[in-house]
Design a protein around this motif. Structure first.
Motif, PDB file in Angstrom:
ATOM      1  N   ILE A 546      44.980  62.400  41.916  1.00  0.00           N
ATOM      2  CA  ILE A 546      43.607  62.757  43.261  1.00  0.00           C
ATOM      3  C   ILE A 546      44.250  62.228  44.545  1.00  0.00           C
ATOM      4  O   ILE A 546      44.727  61.301  44.440  1.00  0.00           O
ATOM      5  N   VAL A 547      45.290  63.146  45.371  1.00  0.00           N
ATOM      6  CA  VAL A 547      45.092  62.628  46.847  1.00  0.00           C
ATOM      7  C   VAL A 547      44.227  63.319  48.198  1.00  0.00           C
ATOM      8  O   VAL A 547      44.375  64.541  48.258  1.00  0.00           O
ATOM      9  N   LEU A 548      43.679  62.509  48.278  1.00  0.00           N
ATOM     10  CA  LEU A 548      42.656  62.577  49.816  1.00  0.00           C
ATOM     11  C   LEU A 548      43.223  62.124  51.245  1.00  0.00           C
ATOM     12  O   LEU A 548      44.154  60.796  51.513  1.00  0.00           O
ATOM     13  N   THR A 549      43.371  62.766  51.881  1.00  0.00           N
ATOM     14  CA  THR A 549      43.093  62.438  53.732  1.00  0.00           C
ATOM     15  C   THR A 549      41.932  61.739  54.181  1.00  0.00           C
ATOM     16  O   THR A 549      40.775  61.906  53.923  1.00  0.00           O
ATOM     17  N   VAL A 550      42.061  60.775  54.853  1.00  0.00           N
ATOM     18  CA  VAL A 550      40.285  59.917  54.995  1.00  0.00           C
ATOM     19  C   VAL A 550      41.091  58.769  56.111  1.00  0.00           C
ATOM     20  O   VAL A 550      42.373  58.780  56.514  1.00  0.00           O
ATOM     21  N   ASN A 551      39.753  59.084  57.138  1.00  0.00           N
ATOM     22  CA  ASN A 551      40.190  57.946  57.863  1.00  0.00           C
ATOM     23  C   ASN A 551      40.234  56.380  57.959  1.00  0.00           C
ATOM     24  O   ASN A 551      38.902  56.293  57.121  1.00  0.00           O
ATOM     25  N   ALA A 552      41.549  55.961  57.394  1.00  0.00           N
ATOM     26  CA  ALA A 552      41.412  54.712  57.057  1.00  0.00           C
ATOM     27  C   ALA A 552      41.363  53.665  58.075  1.00  0.00           C
ATOM     28  O   ALA A 552      42.167  53.363  58.387  1.00  0.00           O
ATOM     29  N   GLU A 553      40.006  53.486  58.397  1.00  0.00           N
ATOM     30  CA  GLU A 553      40.055  52.410  59.511  1.00  0.00           C
ATOM     31  C   GLU A 553      40.215  50.881  58.567  1.00  0.00           C
ATOM     32  O   GLU A 553      40.340  50.027  59.179  1.00  0.00           O
ATOM     33  N   ASN A 554      39.964  50.734  57.969  1.00  0.00           N
ATOM     34  CA  ASN A 554      40.006  49.415  56.424  1.00  0.00           C
ATOM     35  C   ASN A 554      40.246  49.869  55.593  1.00  0.00           C
ATOM     36  O   ASN A 554      40.275  50.624  55.043  1.00  0.00           O
ATOM     37  N   GLN A 555      41.798  48.923  55.284  1.00  0.00           N
ATOM     38  CA  GLN A 555      42.471  49.149  54.585  1.00  0.00           C
ATOM     39  C   GLN A 555      41.789  48.422  53.243  1.00  0.00           C
ATOM     40  O   GLN A 555      41.862  48.838  51.939  1.00  0.00           O
ATOM     41  N   ASN A 556      40.741  47.330  52.984  1.00  0.00           N
ATOM     42  CA  ASN A 556      40.066  47.324  52.182  1.00  0.00           C
ATOM     43  C   ASN A 556      38.795  47.579  51.483  1.00  0.00           C
ATOM     44  O   ASN A 556      38.896  47.707  51.099  1.00  0.00           O
ATOM     45  N   SER A 557      38.562  48.811  52.399  1.00  0.00           N
ATOM     46  CA  SER A 557      37.149  50.045  51.629  1.00  0.00           C
ATOM     47  C   SER A 557      37.585  50.577  50.114  1.00  0.00           C
ATOM     48  O   SER A 557      38.595  50.383  49.960  1.00  0.00           O
TER      49      SER A 557
END
Length: 686
Positions: A546-557
């Motif tokens: 499943i592909v979601l658009t997120v606010n990826a401030e931290n790539q390790n979240s």
């Protein structure tokens, strides 16, 4: 006649015991003298003859009793009608299909219950076997062991419907995997009790079985009259604003052979019934229902379509999520800095918009992918990384608005815009500059559906601004506004999933009064609203990833899915602002996941709300008939297909065809009979 356990025939050596007893007289005799033995001699001769017959009869009865008892333990049987009969000493692997489609009914009995009953009867034929395996669609750990028949029967009470359909290739590999760990050198047999649903069976023509083992297919099916299910839902406008009329379309399908009349669909929003619609769904066809609704408040709203449809009820609810008044992210890239700040004045004062403005030489191209609309204003020469990022952004569904500079570099823009279908772009000469009135737009165009008030829509002569074009193009997309000269002023071009809005002149007074006119703000609002990408209202469990658009401030979240306080951590991968999630299946989590709403959690905060439904392939009630199965497996002689699953004599028919007629009971009765004969001879024969 054959024997199931021929090694017991060594027990026939026991008949030597009564033979030895009767042939050799081990009793010691005494000599008795009489004065007159003439009479006694005659009597002795007569008694010895009768005694000899009696002893021979007793010996025969004992020999026959021992022989019948040994035969009973060796379990003799008459071979079945089929040449390749079942070996009850081998491993017997039983597959019970417990997918949702087995909820269908025949004569008011669920397919699953019918299959369980017949399987229980079949276990009666293997009651002495200890190498039995029962697998279902759950693929649980307990299904990897071998058990006696009684243990298998105990599991029947715990088997329920499974959310996870399995192809028969997966089933066969699962059974072969068991055999590889428990090889006993004998011949094994597989049983498949299933409705053989075409949509979930996989490609049976590619399934090749090992000719050493027997495969028995037992179809459990009836004619599917109807089954209604929701195929998909979508919005007429991807941008949903609160307290405004919104339209939702629902596609309903019917996989049965009979028409479903007056199916009442209910729209539930946040646990409140919002609207209803009634549809007639033709056999093996579909219909579209339309719902009008209003939403209060921003953010994610839980939606559900529900209806009544029997006997298959697992697909009577369809879950989806609506995002009301989502935040529209606009990236404003400018070249020439105009004094009016018209773009900022339009978008900066409304909480719906998140506006970021950067000069073209200072902008980070990485910001483009996180935007809904990119607005180029007065940029003289978009090239290099900026142009490449914009092309990729539009290709993936983003919206691009281009407002030319006062002296545009047509060659540079041609390189960018030709990829979107814009041809013949030429800069106008300053000497030819003159203000030309803009013609009245086509108010029936969906773009202007909520731009003009109803009273204004009927006016013939509108007060519209004038403009002087800085460039022109020959043909591109759909003109939204045109000049009186026929030259396009604002065009909408569709390119793949994205959109391009192309203005003919800058937003400065020297080139016209568009930015100061009342029509400017609603047009810019509408372009921003249409830049919101179509919402994925729902997903399916088997849609991996499943592909979601997120606010990826931290790539390790680490993202989690939560439902009813239960959390799972799916396999995930974060690429830029795209989050890829793989939803675990039932055998991976240890329990089945029900359809419904799931919160996407990051750092104990809810980022999004997702709706997950089960694949509607289970809802398509189309099955392989026994005749079709025979045609598919016609080249594999070790595969046998049954017809009479609904017949109470199924187990008996199976035994006659494959196990033969068991004779051990008759030999046991014969052994008891000969023992009684022996007792009668000893007691009553004088």
């Amino acid at each position: 006649m054959s024997f199931l356990f021929p090694s017991f025939l060594w027990g026939l050596l026991a008949i030597s015991v009564p033979i030895a007893i009767h042939i050799f007289n081990f009793r010691k005799t005494k000599r008795v003298f009489f004065t007159n033995v003439a009479f006694l001699k005659a009597v002795e001769t007569q008694t010895r003859s009768i005694r000899k017959i009696k002893h021979w009869l007793i010996m025969a009865a004992r020999i026959l009793a021992i022989t019948c008892l040994v035969f009973a333990f060796a379990q003799p049987f008459l071979p079945g009608k089929n040449n390749a009969s079942v070996d009850r000493k081998g491993i017997t692997s039983l597959y019970l299909d417990n997918s949702f489609s087995m909820q269908n009914e025949s004569n008011n009995k669920r397919y699953l219950d019918i299959a369980t009953t017949r399987l229980n009867e079949l276990l009666g034929l293997f009651k002495n076997a200890t190498s039995l395996q029962l697998i279902t669609n759950d693929f649980s750990a307990v299904e990897q062991g071998l058990y006696p028949a009684e243990k298998i029967r105990d599991r029947f009470t715990t088997i329920g419907l499974s959310h996870t359909p399995r192809t028969f290739e997966q089933i066969y590999k699962r059974q072969e995997n068991l055999l590889s760990r428990h090889q006993n050198g004998g011949k094994n047999q597989f049983f498949w009790f299933s409705d053989f649903q075409k949509s979930t069976s996989g490609d049976l023509t590619k399934l090749k079985t090992d000719s050493v083992n027997q495969l028995f297919l037992v179809p459990v099916q009836a004619v599917a009259e109807k089954n209604v299910f929701v195929d998909s839902v979508w919005l007429s406008n991807p941008f949903i604003r609160e307290l405004q009329n919104n339209v939702l379309f629902v596609k309903v399908s019917n996989s049965g052979s009979g028409e479903a009349k007056k199916v009442v669909l209910k729209l539930i929003l946040d646990n409140t019934q919002s609207s209803t619609a009634s549809v007639n769904v033709p056999a093996n066809g579909n219909a579209v229902a339309k719902f009008n609704f209003n939403l209060k408040g921003k953010g994610f709203k839980q939606g559900r379509i529900t209806f009544d449809d029997f006997p298959v009820t697992f697909d009577n609810d369809y879950y989806f999520v609506l995002n009301a008044s989502p935040l529209i992210r606009i990236l404003h890239i400018y070249g020439q800095k105009f004094e009016g700040n018209y773009i900022s004045n339009v978008y900066a004062n409304d909480s719906l918009f998140a506006l970021q403005s950067f000069a073209s030489q200072n902008v980070d191209p990485g910001l483009i992918k996180n935007s809904d609309m990119v607005l180029l204003e007065g940029v003289e020469q978009p090239s290099g990384t900026l142009a490449a990022e914009i092309q990729d952004f539009v290709r993936k569904g983003g919206s691009l608005t281009v407002i030319p500079p006062s002296v545009p570099n047509a060659g540079s823009y041609n390189t960018l815009l030709q990829n979107f279908g814009v041809n013949g772009l030429n800069a106008e000469k300053p000497a030819n500059r003159e203000l030309i009135s803009i013609s009245a737009p086509d108010r029936n165009n969906p773009f202007f559906s909520d731009v003009f008030e109803e009273s204004i829509r009927q006016e013939l002569n509108l007060n519209l601004p004038s403009a002087s074009p800085a460039w022109s193009w020959t043909s591109a997309g759909q003109p939204l506004l045109t000049l009186r000269s026929g030259q396009p002023y604002l065009s909408q071009i569709s390119s793949g999933k994205g959109k391009i809005y192309l203005f003919a002149s800058p937003l400065i007074p020297e080139f016209g009064s568009m930015a100061q006119h009342a029509i400017f703000v609603p047009i810019m609002y509408k372009m921003a609203a249409l830049s919101v990408r179509a919402q994925r209202t729902a997903f399916t469990f088997d849609e991996n990833p499943i592909v979601l658009t997120v606010n990826a401030e931290n790539q390790n979240s680490v993202y989690k899915l939560r439902r009813n306080k239960a959390e799972i951590i799916p396999v995930q991968k974060l690429i830029g602002n795209q989050l890829l999630l793989e939803i675990p299946q039932g055998d991976q989590t240890g329990s089945e996941l029900d359809a419904g709403y799931f919160e996407l959690i990051k750092d104990n905060k809810t980022e999004q709300l997702l709706a997950l439904n089960h694949n509607h392939a289970e809802s398509k009630l189309d099955y392989y008939s026994p005749t079709e199965l025979r045609n598919i497996f016609s080249g594999q002689k070790n595969v046998q297909i049954f017809d009479k699953i609904d017949d109470d004599a199924f187990a008996q028919e199976f035994q006659q065809q494959n196990l033969g007629t068991s004779l051990w009971k008759y030999f046991l009765y014969a052994a008891l009979f000969f023992l009684l004969v022996e007792i009668g001879l000893i007691r009553f024969m004088k």
